[in-house]
Design a protein around this motif. Structure first.
Motif, short mmCIF file in Angstrom:
data_model
loop_
_atom_site.label_atom_id
_atom_site.label_comp_id
_atom_site.label_asym_id
_atom_site.label_seq_id
_atom_site.Cartn_x
_atom_site.Cartn_y
_atom_site.Cartn_z
N GLU A 178 -0.03 16.90 -6.09
CA GLU A 178 1.25 16.20 -6.24
C GLU A 178 1.08 14.70 -5.97
N LEU A 179 0.29 14.38 -4.94
CA LEU A 179 0.01 12.98 -4.66
C LEU A 179 -0.79 12.36 -5.80
N LYS A 222 0.84 -1.20 0.00
CA LYS A 222 0.00 0.00 0.00
C LYS A 222 0.87 1.25 0.00
N LEU A 223 1.96 1.20 0.74
CA LEU A 223 2.86 2.33 0.84
C LEU A 223 3.41 2.69 -0.53
N LEU A 224 3.73 1.67 -1.32
CA LEU A 224 4.30 1.88 -2.64
C LEU A 224 3.25 2.09 -3.71
N GLU A 271 0.48 3.78 -13.83
CA GLU A 271 0.89 2.49 -13.26
C GLU A 271 2.32 2.52 -12.74
N GLU A 272 3.18 3.31 -13.36
CA GLU A 272 4.58 3.38 -12.94
C GLU A 272 4.76 4.41 -11.83
N MET A 273 4.29 4.05 -10.64
CA MET A 273 4.33 4.97 -9.52
C MET A 273 5.76 5.41 -9.17
N ILE A 326 13.97 1.77 1.31
CA ILE A 326 14.65 2.95 0.79
C ILE A 326 15.85 2.55 -0.06
N GLU A 327 16.51 1.47 0.32
CA GLU A 327 17.63 0.99 -0.48
C GLU A 327 17.18 0.64 -1.89
N ARG A 328 15.99 0.06 -2.00
CA ARG A 328 15.48 -0.37 -3.30
C ARG A 328 14.89 0.78 -4.10
N TYR A 329 14.09 1.65 -3.45
CA TYR A 329 13.33 2.66 -4.18
C TYR A 329 13.83 4.09 -3.97
#
Length: 249
Positions: A210-211, A6-8, A218-220, A150-153
């Motif tokens: 902005e949100l 959900k966060l992503l 689809e590419e959030m 955070i490391e990933r995104y």
């Protein structure tokens, strides 16, 4: 759907561990947990002092939320510090990277959380800025895995209920959008300790437009990165400014 999904705002990625970072190993059996805590505290405290003038008093709950069904922090202690700069104020968590007391695991969740606002605040513990940092801190403690996330995104975006946030940023449900892990030019990415690096996750508010921009395709991740780049080019960048104009028309 998991909370991190959900966060992503997406559910087609490889899973992220919601628990402790499996790369964090236990320290030697003869290492005293108190010694680990003290070394971590000193490194964190020294780093915070480089950001500005740190108030001597911390913000801490009278009754630990962990005793009432809330999330537990690594060393149980939950606290936040106030750092004052000439034209702004920073509220930052103080304990998310403490060692896990029972397991002798150093660095806890490997992150701390902060937000910076232009101006001053009289009642800091009752302010929307503290509510913002407090809620993100508790989500880190409850769900874990934020260092990997955070490391990933690099950054993530989500929504939280902040009823007292500036009206310009709230939706009809008194929720605000936010970016976690915003790359700030005037706040370092984190700090070193004898046990490794701790990330400092900068949180900044998003306008509803902005949100909506992030959620418009689809590419959030791509859209979020585009928005962050736009914000970085403004004078306020990561700063929580109550009258900031949206970078999305």
């Amino acid at each position: 759907m998991k909370w991190l999904d959900k966060l992503l705002r997406r559910n087609n990625e490889a899973p992220i561990e919601d628990d402790l970072n499996p790369s964090i190993s236990e320290v030697e059996a003869n290492t005293d947990t108190e010694a680990i805590f003290q070394a971590t505290y000193e490194a964190r405290d020294a780093f915070y002092k480089t950001l500005g003038d740190v108030d001597s008093d911390v913000i801490a709950p009278l009754i630990n939320p962990a005793f009432m069904g809330g999330p537990s922090w690594p060393n149980l202690r939950q606290a936040w510090k106030v750092i004052r700069r000439p034209e702004s104020i920073i509220i930052v968590s103080d304990g998310l990277c403490d060692p896990f007391e029972d397991e002798k695991i150093p660095l806890g969740f490997r992150v701390e959380v902060c937000a910076e606002m232009v101006g001053t605040i009289e009642n800091i513990s009752g302010s929307w800025l503290f509510d913002l940092v407090h809620q993100v801190s508790q989500n880190v403690a409850y769900h874990g895995g934020f260092d990997q996330l955070i490391e990933r995104y690099e950054t993530v975006s989500t929504i939280l209920p902040i009823p007292e946030a500036p009206s310009l940023f709230r939706n009809e449900q008194d929720e605000v959008g936010l970016v976690i892990g915003f790359p700030a030019k005037t706040i370092p990415k984190g700090f070193d300790t004898p046990f490794g690096f701790v990330k400092l996750l900068v949180v900044t508010l998003l306008h509803p437009k902005e949100l909506a921009f992030i959620e418009s395709g689809e590419e959030m991740e791509i859209l979020r990165n585009q928005l962050v780049e736009k914000l970085q080019k403004t004078k306020t960048a990561h700063l929580c400014v109550t009258d900031r104009v949206s970078v999305i028309e």
